[in-house]
Design an enzyme around this catalytic site. Structure first.
Site, PDB file in Angstrom:
ATOM      1  N   SER A   1     -22.482 -32.174  19.503  1.00  0.00           N
ATOM      2  CA  SER A   1     -21.241 -32.836  19.141  1.00  0.00           C
ATOM      3  C   SER A   1     -21.619 -33.978  18.210  1.00  0.00           C
ATOM      4  O   SER A   1     -22.443 -33.802  17.311  1.00  0.00           O
ATOM      5  CB  SER A   1     -20.500 -33.331  20.388  1.00  0.00           C
ATOM      6  OG  SER A   1     -19.292 -33.958  20.047  1.00  0.00           O
TER       7      SER A   1
ATOM      8  N   TYR B   1     -12.335 -32.968  11.646  1.00  0.00           N
ATOM      9  CA  TYR B   1     -13.686 -32.995  12.219  1.00  0.00           C
ATOM     10  C   TYR B   1     -13.620 -33.496  13.654  1.00  0.00           C
ATOM     11  O   TYR B   1     -14.217 -32.906  14.565  1.00  0.00           O
ATOM     12  CB  TYR B   1     -14.593 -33.888  11.367  1.00  0.00           C
ATOM     13  CG  TYR B   1     -16.023 -33.930  11.857  1.00  0.00           C
ATOM     14  CD1 TYR B   1     -16.784 -32.782  11.902  1.00  0.00           C
ATOM     15  CD2 TYR B   1     -16.603 -35.131  12.262  1.00  0.00           C
ATOM     16  CE1 TYR B   1     -18.103 -32.813  12.347  1.00  0.00           C
ATOM     17  CE2 TYR B   1     -17.916 -35.178  12.701  1.00  0.00           C
ATOM     18  CZ  TYR B   1     -18.658 -34.018  12.745  1.00  0.00           C
ATOM     19  OH  TYR B   1     -19.957 -34.045  13.194  1.00  0.00           O
TER      20      TYR B   1
ATOM     21  N   LYS C   1     -14.563 -31.624  17.306  1.00  0.00           N
ATOM     22  CA  LYS C   1     -15.579 -32.155  18.216  1.00  0.00           C
ATOM     23  C   LYS C   1     -14.988 -32.639  19.542  1.00  0.00           C
ATOM     24  O   LYS C   1     -15.600 -32.449  20.597  1.00  0.00           O
ATOM     25  CB  LYS C   1     -16.357 -33.280  17.524  1.00  0.00           C
ATOM     26  CG  LYS C   1     -17.225 -32.793  16.374  1.00  0.00           C
ATOM     27  CD  LYS C   1     -18.208 -31.704  16.827  1.00  0.00           C
ATOM     28  CE  LYS C   1     -19.177 -31.308  15.732  1.00  0.00           C
ATOM     29  NZ  LYS C   1     -20.142 -30.257  16.176  1.00  0.00           N
TER      30      LYS C   1
END
Length: 277
Positions: A135, A149, A153
């Site tokens: 991660s 993004y 994650k």
């Protein structure tokens, strides 16, 4: 230990390459995936049978299952699965194209999910295993200009934390890895920018774009040290839920969690007031 076998996605560069090089030097076997087979010709020439390589684009779910099945079949067993393949997409949410949104989620989120799903039947059958899910500091914090993004994650961290409990009875451990900035090609070579909307010059989202375009912001993390820490985490028993790598990651996550807890405490009376009497 120097007799383990690792399955690592995305070994052509970044953390995947660093981990692969360190493991091969130690005499451990690596099953690695790449999108361009020529990117690891040097490693294949140097390490021979210690390195098993297959071409894979993690947006291709049938291919993920085929490659993972082949790796277990050819190598007999795999001790550690490292979900490393991924990239960053930056720009304000309004700037992102539909195709960019789909590709980011298909790569970072769905691709990682499918790698785990493909590996779990084999790990259960052999009765042990460890999964390292890459991660980022951005899996616990959020910055303007990085919405998709972060979505990928934060999503994969939720998935991985749930899977931790699901597979613990089968002697399978899961660890989420949260690195800060590192001197890899992630930020300035692998990242993708959204098409620009001039109005966002007045938004904090512009800072993420400028960091990528100017390519001058220093990265604090040493990727070799970070890769070594990931490798060493596999020796911990039980598996750590998370490992944070980099002083910037620690400071940023600490601040975010402290603020989140303080905000939660302020909501206590309201939360309890909405129960049935």
């Amino acid at each position: 230990m120097n007799d383990r076998t690792w399955l690592i996605t995305g070994i052509s560069s970044g953390f995947g390459r660093q981990m692969t090089e360190q493991l091969l030097k130690r005499g451990e076997r690596v099953a690695g995936t790449v999108r361009n087979m020529e990117a690891v010709n040097d490693l294949q020439a140097k390490y021979g049978d210690l390195l098993w390589v297959s071409k894979l684009d993690v947006t291709d779910t049938p291919a993920i299952h085929r490659v993972v099945d082949n790796a277990f079949h050819d190598l007999g067993s795999i001790d550690v699965v490292v979900n490393n393949a991924g990239y960053g997409l930056f720009g304000a949410a309004e700037e992102l194209t539909d195709e960019q949104i789909r590709h980011q989620l298909e790569t970072n989120l769905i691709g990682s999910i499918q790698v785990v799903r493909a590996a779990l039947p084999h790990l259960r059958k052999q009765g042990y295993g460890r999964i390292l899910q890459l991660s980022t500091v951005g899996g616990q914090t959020a910055f303007p200009g990085s919405s998709l993004y972060h979505a990928s994650k934060w999503g994969i961290e939720g998935f991985a934390e749930s899977v931790m409990a699901e597979v613990a009875p089968f002697n399978i451990g899961v660890t989420i890895v949260e690195p800060g900035s590192a001197r890899t090609n992630f930020r300035y070579q692998s990242s993708t920018l959204a098409p620009k909307i001039d109005a966002y010059e007045a938004s904090p989202a512009i800072h993420a774009r400028r960091i990528i375009e100017e390519a001058k912001a220093p990265s604090l993390g040493d990727p070799a040290k970070m890769a070594a820490a990931m490798i060493n985490s596999v020796d911990q028993n039980p598996a750590p839920k998370r490992i944070v790598l980099g002083s910037d990651a620690y400071s940023t996550i600490h601040k975010a969690l402290t603020e989140r807890l303080a905000e939660l405490e302020q909501q206590k009376d309201l939360a309890f007031s909405t129960d049935f009497n």
